[in-house]
Design a protein around this motif. Sequence first.
Motif, PDB file in Angstrom:
ATOM      1  N   GLY A 117       0.949  -1.196  -0.202  1.00 44.33           N
ATOM      2  CA  GLY A 117      -0.056   0.069  -0.081  1.00 44.33           C
ATOM      3  C   GLY A 117       0.847   1.258   0.048  1.00 44.33           C
ATOM      4  N   ALA A 118       0.799   2.211  -0.977  1.00 45.98           N
ATOM      5  CA  ALA A 118       1.349   3.225  -1.184  1.00 45.98           C
ATOM      6  C   ALA A 118       0.647   4.601  -0.949  1.00 45.98           C
ATOM      7  N   GLY A 119      -0.144   4.255  -0.005  1.00 43.49           N
ATOM      8  CA  GLY A 119      -1.178   5.596   0.252  1.00 43.49           C
ATOM      9  C   GLY A 119      -0.214   6.360   1.160  1.00 43.49           C
ATOM     10  N   ALA A 144      -1.395  -1.968  -5.647  1.00 37.97           N
ATOM     11  CA  ALA A 144      -2.229  -2.435  -6.815  1.00 37.97           C
ATOM     12  C   ALA A 144      -2.621  -1.450  -7.898  1.00 37.97           C
ATOM     13  N   TRP A 145      -2.658  -0.195  -7.451  1.00 33.70           N
ATOM     14  CA  TRP A 145      -3.097   0.607  -8.658  1.00 33.70           C
ATOM     15  C   TRP A 145      -2.191   2.012  -8.627  1.00 33.70           C
ATOM     16  N   GLY A 146      -1.240   2.052  -7.725  1.00 32.70           N
ATOM     17  CA  GLY A 146      -0.387   3.239  -7.666  1.00 32.70           C
ATOM     18  C   GLY A 146      -0.749   4.318  -6.617  1.00 32.70           C
ATOM     19  N   PRO A 147       0.428   4.978  -6.233  1.00 31.85           N
ATOM     20  CA  PRO A 147       0.304   5.817  -4.821  1.00 31.85           C
ATOM     21  C   PRO A 147      -0.827   6.875  -5.203  1.00 31.85           C
ATOM     22  N   GLY A 148      -1.748   7.311  -4.394  1.00 24.48           N
ATOM     23  CA  GLY A 148      -2.923   8.157  -4.544  1.00 24.48           C
ATOM     24  C   GLY A 148      -3.719   8.147  -5.617  1.00 24.48           C
ATOM     25  N   ASN A 149      -3.923   6.629  -6.023  1.00 21.97           N
ATOM     26  CA  ASN A 149      -4.769   6.453  -7.204  1.00 21.97           C
ATOM     27  C   ASN A 149      -6.414   6.819  -6.801  1.00 21.97           C
ATOM     28  N   SER A 150      -7.163   6.932  -7.895  1.00 28.24           N
ATOM     29  CA  SER A 150      -8.302   7.304  -7.660  1.00 28.24           C
ATOM     30  C   SER A 150      -9.076   6.498  -6.807  1.00 28.24           C
ATOM     31  N   ARG A 201      -5.836  17.774   1.225  1.00 30.93           N
ATOM     32  CA  ARG A 201      -6.318  17.414   2.546  1.00 30.93           C
ATOM     33  C   ARG A 201      -5.900  18.411   3.433  1.00 30.93           C
ATOM     34  N   VAL A 202      -6.773  18.558   4.401  1.00 39.50           N
ATOM     35  CA  VAL A 202      -6.672  19.586   5.583  1.00 39.50           C
ATOM     36  C   VAL A 202      -5.250  19.140   6.262  1.00 39.50           C
ATOM     37  N   ILE A 203      -4.344  20.292   6.940  1.00 37.62           N
ATOM     38  CA  ILE A 203      -3.513  19.865   7.765  1.00 37.62           C
ATOM     39  C   ILE A 203      -4.021  21.064   9.227  1.00 37.62           C
ATOM     40  N   GLY A 214      -7.108   2.623   9.575  1.00 40.55           N
ATOM     41  CA  GLY A 214      -8.097   3.203  10.461  1.00 40.55           C
ATOM     42  C   GLY A 214      -7.798   4.762  10.314  1.00 40.55           C
ATOM     43  N   GLY A 215      -7.420   5.149   9.206  1.00 37.04           N
ATOM     44  CA  GLY A 215      -7.240   6.762   9.159  1.00 37.04           C
ATOM     45  C   GLY A 215      -8.458   7.523   9.569  1.00 37.04           C
ATOM     46  N   SER A 216      -9.657   6.835   9.401  1.00 35.67           N
ATOM     47  CA  SER A 216     -10.922   7.173   9.611  1.00 35.67           C
ATOM     48  C   SER A 216     -11.282   8.981   9.267  1.00 35.67           C
ATOM     49  N   HIS A 223      -9.095  11.209   8.954  1.00 31.61           N
ATOM     50  CA  HIS A 223      -8.193  12.254   9.440  1.00 31.61           C
ATOM     51  C   HIS A 223      -6.771  11.878   9.110  1.00 31.61           C
ATOM     52  N   GLY A 224      -6.553  10.852   8.381  1.00 33.89           N
ATOM     53  CA  GLY A 224      -5.255  10.364   8.467  1.00 33.89           C
ATOM     54  C   GLY A 224      -4.006  10.899   7.743  1.00 33.89           C
ATOM     55  N   PHE A 225      -4.341  11.627   6.385  1.00 36.71           N
ATOM     56  CA  PHE A 225      -3.667  12.066   5.716  1.00 36.71           C
ATOM     57  C   PHE A 225      -2.437  12.985   6.160  1.00 36.71           C
TER      58      PHE A 225
HETATM   59  C1  LIG Z   1     -13.074  12.651   0.966  1.00 34.75           C
HETATM   60  C2  LIG Z   1     -12.012  12.674   2.148  1.00 34.75           C
HETATM   61  C3  LIG Z   1     -11.529  13.758   2.706  1.00 34.75           C
HETATM   62  C4  LIG Z   1     -10.306  13.553   3.750  1.00 34.75           C
HETATM   63  N1  LIG Z   1      -9.981  14.691   4.256  1.00 34.75           N
HETATM   64  C5  LIG Z   1      -8.765  14.590   4.991  1.00 34.75           C
HETATM   65  C6  LIG Z   1      -8.156  15.826   5.546  1.00 34.75           C
HETATM   66  O1  LIG Z   1      -8.720  16.674   5.133  1.00 34.75           O
HETATM   67  N2  LIG Z   1      -7.177  15.756   6.331  1.00 34.75           N
HETATM   68  C7  LIG Z   1      -6.660  14.537   6.731  1.00 34.75           C
HETATM   69  O2  LIG Z   1      -5.665  14.355   7.273  1.00 34.75           O
HETATM   70  N3  LIG Z   1      -7.191  13.187   6.270  1.00 34.75           N
HETATM   71  C8  LIG Z   1      -8.064  13.447   5.479  1.00 34.75           C
HETATM   72  N4  LIG Z   1      -8.807  12.290   4.694  1.00 34.75           N
HETATM   73  C9  LIG Z   1      -8.360  10.721   5.394  1.00 34.75           C
HETATM   74  C10 LIG Z   1      -6.934  10.661   4.676  1.00 34.75           C
HETATM   75  O3  LIG Z   1      -7.130  10.649   3.539  1.00 34.75           O
HETATM   76  C11 LIG Z   1      -6.883   8.689   4.935  1.00 34.75           C
HETATM   77  O4  LIG Z   1      -7.095   8.500   6.307  1.00 34.75           O
HETATM   78  C12 LIG Z   1      -5.491   8.437   4.351  1.00 34.75           C
HETATM   79  O5  LIG Z   1      -5.249   8.899   3.263  1.00 34.75           O
HETATM   80  C13 LIG Z   1      -5.573   6.986   4.448  1.00 34.75           C
HETATM   81  O6  LIG Z   1      -4.398   6.388   3.840  1.00 34.75           O
HETATM   82  P1  LIG Z   1      -3.940   4.985   3.799  1.00 34.75           P
HETATM   83  O7  LIG Z   1      -2.424   4.953   3.321  1.00 34.75           O
HETATM   84  O8  LIG Z   1      -4.285   4.289   5.041  1.00 34.75           O
HETATM   85  O9  LIG Z   1      -4.884   4.397   2.465  1.00 34.75           O
HETATM   86  P2  LIG Z   1      -5.011   4.589   0.969  1.00 34.75           P
HETATM   87  O10 LIG Z   1      -4.498   5.789   0.760  1.00 34.75           O
HETATM   88  O11 LIG Z   1      -6.235   3.933   0.636  1.00 34.75           O
HETATM   89  O12 LIG Z   1      -3.666   3.672   0.577  1.00 34.75           O
HETATM   90  C14 LIG Z   1      -3.960   2.234   0.613  1.00 34.75           C
HETATM   91  C15 LIG Z   1      -3.357   1.597  -0.762  1.00 34.75           C
HETATM   92  O13 LIG Z   1      -3.184   0.142  -0.746  1.00 34.75           O
HETATM   93  C16 LIG Z   1      -3.302  -0.081  -2.035  1.00 34.75           C
HETATM   94  N5  LIG Z   1      -3.829  -1.641  -1.801  1.00 34.75           N
HETATM   95  C17 LIG Z   1      -4.965  -2.108  -1.428  1.00 34.75           C
HETATM   96  N6  LIG Z   1      -4.993  -3.274  -1.535  1.00 34.75           N
HETATM   97  C18 LIG Z   1      -3.733  -3.884  -1.842  1.00 34.75           C
HETATM   98  C19 LIG Z   1      -3.057  -5.096  -2.316  1.00 34.75           C
HETATM   99  N7  LIG Z   1      -3.820  -6.286  -2.080  1.00 34.75           N
HETATM  100  N8  LIG Z   1      -2.136  -5.249  -2.936  1.00 34.75           N
HETATM  101  C20 LIG Z   1      -1.394  -3.899  -3.072  1.00 34.75           C
HETATM  102  N9  LIG Z   1      -1.824  -2.661  -3.089  1.00 34.75           N
HETATM  103  C21 LIG Z   1      -3.025  -2.625  -2.309  1.00 34.75           C
HETATM  104  C22 LIG Z   1      -4.263   0.711  -2.691  1.00 34.75           C
HETATM  105  O14 LIG Z   1      -4.065   0.777  -4.145  1.00 34.75           O
HETATM  106  C23 LIG Z   1      -3.949   2.073  -2.018  1.00 34.75           C
HETATM  107  O15 LIG Z   1      -3.208   2.632  -2.801  1.00 34.75           O
HETATM  108  C24 LIG Z   1      -9.841  12.306   3.972  1.00 34.75           C
HETATM  109  C25 LIG Z   1     -10.269  11.208   3.302  1.00 34.75           C
HETATM  110  C26 LIG Z   1     -11.314  11.208   2.399  1.00 34.75           C
HETATM  111  C27 LIG Z   1     -11.730  10.040   1.524  1.00 34.75           C
END
Ligand SMILES: Cc1cc2nc3c(=O)[nH]c(=O)nc-3n(C[C@H](O)[C@H](O)[C@H](O)COP(=O)(O)OP(=O)(O)OC[C@H]3O[C@@H](n4cnc5c(N)ncnc54)[C@H](O)[C@@H]3O)c2cc1C
Length: 420
Positions: free
Chosen positions: A53-55, A77-83, A92-94, A383-385, A387-389
Amino acid sequence: MKACAAIGWSGTLGNCFPFFKFPSANMLKQAQASGTTTAPGTMAAKSQVAVIGAGAFGGWTALYLLRRGARVTLLDAWGPGNSRASSGGETRVIRGTYGPNQPYTQMAARATQLWKENQQRWNLKLMHQTGVLWMVASADDHFERGSLAMLREAGIAYQELSRQDLATRWPQINLEGLHWGIYEPEGGYLMARNACQAVLDGFLREGGEYRQLAVMPNNLDHGPWDSLTLSDGSKLRADLYIFACGPWLGKLFPETIGNRIRPTRQEVFFFGTPVGDDRFSDAKLPVWADHRDKFMYGIPGNQGRGFKIADDTRGPEFDPTSGERSVSAQGLRSVRDYIAFRFPALKDAPLVESRVCQYENSPDNNFIIDRHPTQQNVWLLGGGSGHGFKHGPALGEMVAGLVMEGKDPEPLFRLGRFGN
Ligand SMILES: Cc1cc2nc3c(=O)[nH]c(=O)nc-3n(C[C@H](O)[C@H](O)[C@H](O)COP(=O)(O)OP(=O)(O)OC[C@H]3O[C@@H](n4cnc5c(N)ncnc54)[C@H](O)[C@@H]3O)c2cc1C
């Protein structure tokens, strides 16, 4: 616990975790100093780590593990910050306003430092410190009052603003129903998908390996953990595996995580501002949050994509892989009504773009950062819920420290808090 994610939350965290308080700004040092136990098996530098996971969570963790000397392979699976990812989209807000008795104000302070350091290192603009205005519209301002001491302790600059101050500084806001506000001049917004790509680029430059492949969900709850099977049929072997799969984590680990991460559908709208009128640009209006019967928030700017606005209320459950991502007529109507009320000059502004994203909610909106209950060499992050970014770099730094030094995370983040 009432949730407020993208912006913060108004939960009474202190009631659940009255003991929990981070005393200093360095999360890594805190994790080391706060009575955590040392697990056997400190990681040797040059251990091979696979991060899946490259989020925001996985990308930063991979980078900081690399900086601590591990050999790291990052997969997505689909790249960093994919749709489909929760880290996708423009911005995102900080901010540090997070209510009383929680670790996230400190974490945001550390993250702000690290965002600055890394954007300087990469010569990129990822954090726009245009300020954050938290508008207090609820008669109960326990959340905001409780935030002030936390901001002070974390060293985050803030101003308490009266209605009169608000009227003088931002006459483009209709102040009806507002009591006062918190302004964080050093808060603002982060580039979202661009930052995920920047983290990957930095990771590659520093010697990390990246593969755009999915890990197949082959009985991950139970192993065996000698290797992972990837979507091209190949195997990946590592000493340690870190799963940071955002809203997919529950599907990959149906028993260990399951519905402890619940993806919900969230709609985001961008409105076009009038020509020649810069009152709603990021030069004239900070990021804002409106704490009323529900949380509305917005980000001016967004690289010309328009005035972003969203309702933080949790939407219906959503499948991050197959879910269609077009916004609802009802959602659009509701934000239009709101915008006409709070920003009357934008009442006829056209919708110029929209997005559907998902929050990946844990039951208490706290992050999940823990070892797999039976596999010491498997970690689960999520569990970024909503607010994780913003916390990405601070979380990555902290997790890299825990992993490399064989430490346990704080109880607040462990799976054990959910019981069996
Ligand atoms: C509309 C919206 C607004 C938000 N606003 C804020 C904000 O203002 N401020 C803030 O701090 N946070 C905000 N957040 C929350 C924050 O964006 C998320 O909590 C954070 O981005 C989560 O990151 P992550 O890396 O856990 O998940 P993700 O970004 O989903 O990364 C997970 C990655 O795993 C990959 N993956 C999944 N399954 C597999 C697999 N089997 N094999 C390989 N790769 C896989 C996916 O392709 C994905 O890229 C917001 C979220 C949303 C949706």
